[in-house]
Design a protein around this motif. Structure first.
Motif, PDB file in Angstrom:
ATOM      1  N   ALA A 178      37.392  48.661  43.083  1.00  0.00           N
ATOM      2  CA  ALA A 178      37.833  50.042  43.275  1.00  0.00           C
ATOM      3  C   ALA A 178      38.715  50.111  44.515  1.00  0.00           C
ATOM      4  O   ALA A 178      38.496  49.377  45.485  1.00  0.00           O
ATOM      5  CB  ALA A 178      36.645  50.983  43.435  1.00  0.00           C
ATOM      6  N   LYS A 179      39.722  50.978  44.471  1.00  0.00           N
ATOM      7  CA  LYS A 179      40.579  51.219  45.627  1.00  0.00           C
ATOM      8  C   LYS A 179      40.478  52.692  45.990  1.00  0.00           C
ATOM      9  O   LYS A 179      40.616  53.558  45.122  1.00  0.00           O
ATOM     10  CB  LYS A 179      42.029  50.834  45.322  1.00  0.00           C
ATOM     11  CG  LYS A 179      42.883  50.648  46.566  1.00  0.00           C
ATOM     12  CD  LYS A 179      44.133  49.837  46.239  1.00  0.00           C
ATOM     13  CE  LYS A 179      44.860  49.430  47.518  1.00  0.00           C
ATOM     14  NZ  LYS A 179      45.975  48.506  47.262  1.00  0.00           N
ATOM     15  N   ASP A 180      40.223  52.979  47.266  1.00  0.00           N
ATOM     16  CA  ASP A 180      40.001  54.371  47.647  1.00  0.00           C
ATOM     17  C   ASP A 180      41.263  55.010  48.233  1.00  0.00           C
ATOM     18  O   ASP A 180      42.331  54.389  48.275  1.00  0.00           O
ATOM     19  CB  ASP A 180      38.809  54.480  48.611  1.00  0.00           C
ATOM     20  CG  ASP A 180      39.074  53.845  49.976  1.00  0.00           C
ATOM     21  OD1 ASP A 180      40.240  53.607  50.320  1.00  0.00           O
ATOM     22  OD2 ASP A 180      38.091  53.592  50.704  1.00  0.00           O
ATOM     23  N   HIS A 181      41.134  56.247  48.689  1.00  0.00           N
ATOM     24  CA  HIS A 181      42.284  57.028  49.145  1.00  0.00           C
ATOM     25  C   HIS A 181      42.890  56.480  50.431  1.00  0.00           C
ATOM     26  O   HIS A 181      44.015  56.839  50.776  1.00  0.00           O
ATOM     27  CB  HIS A 181      41.864  58.487  49.347  1.00  0.00           C
ATOM     28  CG  HIS A 181      40.920  58.706  50.491  1.00  0.00           C
ATOM     29  ND1 HIS A 181      39.650  58.174  50.519  1.00  0.00           N
ATOM     30  CD2 HIS A 181      41.072  59.376  51.668  1.00  0.00           C
ATOM     31  CE1 HIS A 181      39.058  58.514  51.647  1.00  0.00           C
ATOM     32  NE2 HIS A 181      39.889  59.236  52.357  1.00  0.00           N
ATOM     33  N   LEU A 182      42.161  55.625  51.142  1.00  0.00           N
ATOM     34  CA  LEU A 182      42.685  55.019  52.364  1.00  0.00           C
ATOM     35  C   LEU A 182      43.301  53.646  52.113  1.00  0.00           C
ATOM     36  O   LEU A 182      43.763  52.992  53.049  1.00  0.00           O
ATOM     37  CB  LEU A 182      41.572  54.891  53.414  1.00  0.00           C
ATOM     38  CG  LEU A 182      40.960  56.207  53.919  1.00  0.00           C
ATOM     39  CD1 LEU A 182      39.807  55.918  54.864  1.00  0.00           C
ATOM     40  CD2 LEU A 182      42.014  57.071  54.590  1.00  0.00           C
ATOM     41  N   GLY A 183      43.289  53.211  50.856  1.00  0.00           N
ATOM     42  CA  GLY A 183      43.834  51.907  50.526  1.00  0.00           C
ATOM     43  C   GLY A 183      42.846  50.767  50.696  1.00  0.00           C
ATOM     44  O   GLY A 183      43.228  49.591  50.595  1.00  0.00           O
ATOM     45  N   VAL A 184      41.583  51.070  50.956  1.00  0.00           N
ATOM     46  CA  VAL A 184      40.558  50.038  51.096  1.00  0.00           C
ATOM     47  C   VAL A 184      40.166  49.535  49.703  1.00  0.00           C
ATOM     48  O   VAL A 184      39.875  50.334  48.804  1.00  0.00           O
ATOM     49  CB  VAL A 184      39.319  50.584  51.825  1.00  0.00           C
ATOM     50  CG1 VAL A 184      38.232  49.509  51.917  1.00  0.00           C
ATOM     51  CG2 VAL A 184      39.695  51.096  53.210  1.00  0.00           C
ATOM     52  N   THR A 185      40.163  48.227  49.520  1.00  0.00           N
ATOM     53  CA  THR A 185      39.752  47.629  48.254  1.00  0.00           C
ATOM     54  C   THR A 185      38.285  47.229  48.340  1.00  0.00           C
ATOM     55  O   THR A 185      37.892  46.478  49.242  1.00  0.00           O
ATOM     56  CB  THR A 185      40.602  46.391  47.922  1.00  0.00           C
ATOM     57  OG1 THR A 185      41.971  46.781  47.785  1.00  0.00           O
ATOM     58  CG2 THR A 185      40.139  45.745  46.620  1.00  0.00           C
ATOM     59  N   SER A 186      37.474  47.749  47.429  1.00  0.00           N
ATOM     60  CA  SER A 186      36.048  47.431  47.373  1.00  0.00           C
ATOM     61  C   SER A 186      35.759  46.586  46.148  1.00  0.00           C
ATOM     62  O   SER A 186      36.291  46.841  45.058  1.00  0.00           O
ATOM     63  CB  SER A 186      35.214  48.716  47.312  1.00  0.00           C
ATOM     64  OG  SER A 186      35.303  49.437  48.521  1.00  0.00           O
ATOM     65  N   ARG A 187      34.910  45.578  46.337  1.00  0.00           N
ATOM     66  CA  ARG A 187      34.520  44.696  45.236  1.00  0.00           C
ATOM     67  C   ARG A 187      32.997  44.615  45.182  1.00  0.00           C
ATOM     68  O   ARG A 187      32.334  44.549  46.228  1.00  0.00           O
ATOM     69  CB  ARG A 187      35.118  43.304  45.431  1.00  0.00           C
ATOM     70  CG  ARG A 187      36.645  43.297  45.538  1.00  0.00           C
ATOM     71  CD  ARG A 187      37.207  41.890  45.720  1.00  0.00           C
ATOM     72  NE  ARG A 187      38.667  41.921  45.854  1.00  0.00           N
ATOM     73  CZ  ARG A 187      39.318  41.957  47.020  1.00  0.00           C
ATOM     74  NH1 ARG A 187      38.623  41.942  48.159  1.00  0.00           N
ATOM     75  NH2 ARG A 187      40.631  41.997  47.054  1.00  0.00           N
ATOM     76  N   LEU A 188      32.470  44.597  43.963  1.00  0.00           N
ATOM     77  CA  LEU A 188      31.014  44.595  43.777  1.00  0.00           C
ATOM     78  C   LEU A 188      30.618  43.522  42.770  1.00  0.00           C
ATOM     79  O   LEU A 188      31.200  43.426  41.690  1.00  0.00           O
ATOM     80  CB  LEU A 188      30.549  45.971  43.271  1.00  0.00           C
ATOM     81  CG  LEU A 188      29.036  46.167  43.184  1.00  0.00           C
ATOM     82  CD1 LEU A 188      28.446  46.426  44.575  1.00  0.00           C
ATOM     83  CD2 LEU A 188      28.689  47.324  42.244  1.00  0.00           C
ATOM     84  N   TRP A 189      29.630  42.705  43.147  1.00  0.00           N
ATOM     85  CA  TRP A 189      29.034  41.723  42.253  1.00  0.00           C
ATOM     86  C   TRP A 189      27.546  42.032  42.119  1.00  0.00           C
ATOM     87  O   TRP A 189      26.878  42.360  43.110  1.00  0.00           O
ATOM     88  CB  TRP A 189      29.167  40.311  42.799  1.00  0.00           C
ATOM     89  CG  TRP A 189      30.544  39.728  42.832  1.00  0.00           C
ATOM     90  CD1 TRP A 189      31.132  38.939  41.884  1.00  0.00           C
ATOM     91  CD2 TRP A 189      31.511  39.852  43.886  1.00  0.00           C
ATOM     92  NE1 TRP A 189      32.393  38.563  42.282  1.00  0.00           N
ATOM     93  CE2 TRP A 189      32.663  39.104  43.504  1.00  0.00           C
ATOM     94  CE3 TRP A 189      31.520  40.510  45.118  1.00  0.00           C
ATOM     95  CZ2 TRP A 189      33.787  39.011  44.317  1.00  0.00           C
ATOM     96  CZ3 TRP A 189      32.645  40.433  45.919  1.00  0.00           C
ATOM     97  CH2 TRP A 189      33.756  39.692  45.520  1.00  0.00           C
ATOM     98  N   VAL A 190      27.010  41.914  40.918  1.00  0.00           N
ATOM     99  CA  VAL A 190      25.580  42.144  40.663  1.00  0.00           C
ATOM    100  C   VAL A 190      24.885  40.791  40.633  1.00  0.00           C
ATOM    101  O   VAL A 190      25.219  39.924  39.819  1.00  0.00           O
ATOM    102  CB  VAL A 190      25.377  42.888  39.333  1.00  0.00           C
ATOM    103  CG1 VAL A 190      23.890  43.180  39.119  1.00  0.00           C
ATOM    104  CG2 VAL A 190      26.191  44.183  39.304  1.00  0.00           C
ATOM    105  N   ILE A 191      23.896  40.590  41.512  1.00  0.00           N
ATOM    106  CA  ILE A 191      23.189  39.323  41.622  1.00  0.00           C
ATOM    107  C   ILE A 191      21.779  39.503  41.064  1.00  0.00           C
ATOM    108  O   ILE A 191      20.971  40.246  41.626  1.00  0.00           O
ATOM    109  CB  ILE A 191      23.107  38.838  43.083  1.00  0.00           C
ATOM    110  CG1 ILE A 191      24.470  38.933  43.767  1.00  0.00           C
ATOM    111  CG2 ILE A 191      22.530  37.434  43.141  1.00  0.00           C
ATOM    112  CD1 ILE A 191      25.559  38.106  43.142  1.00  0.00           C
ATOM    113  N   THR A 192      21.486  38.821  39.968  1.00  0.00           N
ATOM    114  CA  THR A 192      20.179  38.954  39.314  1.00  0.00           C
ATOM    115  C   THR A 192      19.324  37.707  39.469  1.00  0.00           C
ATOM    116  O   THR A 192      18.157  37.714  39.055  1.00  0.00           O
ATOM    117  CB  THR A 192      20.362  39.242  37.814  1.00  0.00           C
ATOM    118  OG1 THR A 192      21.104  38.173  37.211  1.00  0.00           O
ATOM    119  CG2 THR A 192      21.095  40.557  37.595  1.00  0.00           C
ATOM    120  N   ASP A 193      19.862  36.636  40.029  1.00  0.00           N
ATOM    121  CA  ASP A 193      19.140  35.370  40.152  1.00  0.00           C
ATOM    122  C   ASP A 193      17.882  35.557  41.011  1.00  0.00           C
ATOM    123  O   ASP A 193      17.966  35.884  42.198  1.00  0.00           O
ATOM    124  CB  ASP A 193      20.052  34.322  40.774  1.00  0.00           C
ATOM    125  CG  ASP A 193      19.416  32.950  40.824  1.00  0.00           C
ATOM    126  OD1 ASP A 193      18.631  32.696  41.750  1.00  0.00           O
ATOM    127  OD2 ASP A 193      19.694  32.130  39.921  1.00  0.00           O
TER     128      ASP A 193
END
Length: 427
Positions: A178-193
């Motif tokens: 996701a990229k927000d209104h300030l130009g910050v790029t956010s990345r999310l990984w789901v860890i189930t191990d």
């Protein structure tokens, strides 16, 4: 010990709601009316409709922005716009951003953290809180039964040992982005191990956690858990959603919080210098804020402040001659607290030395450009550049169970709301 758990988070079904960038939002405390409307217009599923719902004409005790947020959340779950993950997980969260011309990447992970009253265990606040925001957030907790936005927690780990357990999983599949209104790029990984989650829980066990941001949300969580009266220590209400970042993470930065002072007459540099003269020595005069700030950065200490007077457009840096004066002004505080630039500014400069010039009101900004823009617009009479507190200050002062003055730290960027939600009722 700080107790963390994996959890079954609720996340947006992007097949239903569309782009993740269109449904995330900043936390409530940095959203003004204009941004609120922009986020409303972005998507009918934007998290703003939960995090900071609009007031409507005719609102009363039974129908208001909090009840609307609760009903909206229930509707989204019913229509599968939000789905609960099937396995207890940790969620790696990465933010790539720019600050003052440099690019950073900050990495941590979302977990549930067991609530404990401040002063009783291994979770430490570092700033004062206010009653208004806590009352607001409690009504939202009561209406939704969810942690909508995370608390931001820091833990000591100079070798980045904890995150090294999770890092391999970020290379096994693409993240949600996701990229927000300030130009910050956010990345999310789901860890189930389960082995990785157990290893992280074990490594985090002996570590203290220092709250960087979200003090009001954390204290609201304590109040909500008390209201729920949950006797089972594993009950969801006894935990809160927290983003945990190592203090050794190279992307963890603290921006300064500069002060724009209004409520004074059109003071000149000579007047301010004279008012400060008893305790400060002028160590440099400059043509603009950028040069003054460069001097403060080069000095690197907490005892040098920068002053800009709007009336005559002058800038100078002033250094505290004798730090012992702070012991007399704040005898109940530690030497570390007394030595903070923000403590010196408020206790000595604003409350004592400049008091004869007028009754100041403050606006807070973080970038030098924001300072220069305000000075150019004559939006204040005096601008004060303040050195940022460091991670060492946070650890020392909070670890001593003291709270820093308000607006002592600004951990940039803020954490997004909408990447993952945590139910306080259903695990």
């Amino acid at each position: 010990m700080a107790e963390i758990r994996g959890f079954r988070g609720f996340r947006y079904d992007l097949g239903t709601v569309g782009s993740l960038s269109d449904v995330v939002a900043p936390p409530y405390d940095v959203i003004g009316p204009e941004l609120q409307q922009k986020l409303y217009d972005l998507s009918p599923h934007n998290a703003i409709r939960l995090e900071l719902t609009k007031d409507e004409p005719g609102d009363d005790e039974s129908e208001n922005k909090y009840t609307r947020a609760g009903q909206t959340l229930r509707n989204w779950i019913a229509e599968d716009a939000l789905r609960q993950d099937t396995a207890r997980s940790l969620y790696v969260y990465e933010q790539e951003f720019e600050a003052e011309g440099k690019t950073y990447t900050r990495r941590g992970f979302f977990a549930r953290v067991r609530l404990e009253p401040f002063g009783t265990g291994r979770i430490f606040p570092h700033e004062q809180t206010m009653s208004g925001p806590k009352a607001d957030r409690l009504k939202l907790y009561q209406a939704t039964g969810f942690n909508l936005s995370p608390v931001f927690g820091l833990y000591p780990d100079p070798e980045i040992e904890v995150f090294r357990v999770l890092e391999p999983f970020t290379r096994k599949g693409p993240p949600l982005v996701a990229k927000d209104h300030l130009g910050v790029t956010s990345r999310l990984w789901v860890i189930t191990d389960t082995q990785a989650i157990s290893a992280v829980i074990g490594l985090m066990g002996p570590k203290p956690v220092f709250i960087a941001d979200g003090h009001h949300r954390y204290e609201t969580g304590l109040k909500y858990a008390e209201e729920q009266g949950a006797t089972d220590p594993e009950a969801p209400a006894n935990y809160c959603l927290m983003m945990l970042v190592s203090m050794g993470d190279p992307g963890l930065i603290i921006l300064p919080t500069h002060r724009l002072v209004s409520g004074l007459p059109a003071v000149t540099a000579a007047q301010v210098e004279a008012a400060l003269g008893e305790h400060f020595e002028v160590v440099g005069r400059f043509d603009n804020a950028e040069e003054c700030w460069e001097h403060l950065e080069m000095d690197g200490g907490q005892d040098v402040l920068g002053f800009g007077t709007v009336a005559d457009g002058k800038w100078f840096a002033a250094k505290l001659r004798d730090p012992a004066v702070m012991a007399g002004l704040a005898p109940e505080q530690s030497a570390e607290w007394q030595g903070l630039g923000v403590s010196i500014l408020h206790k000595l400069v604003l409350e004592k030395q400049l008091a004869a010039l007028g009754t100041p009101s403050l606006t807070f900004v973080h970038l030098v450009k924001e300072v220069t823009d305000a000075v150019a617009a004559k939006a204040c009479q005096l601008a004060v550049l303040v050195p940022p507190a460091t991670m060492e200050h946070v650890e020392e002062i909070a670890g001593n169970r003291e709270k820093m003055p308000q607006k002592s730290t600004y951990f940039y960027p803020k954490l997004l709301t909408g990447l993952v939600f945590n139910s306080l009722k259903k695990d």
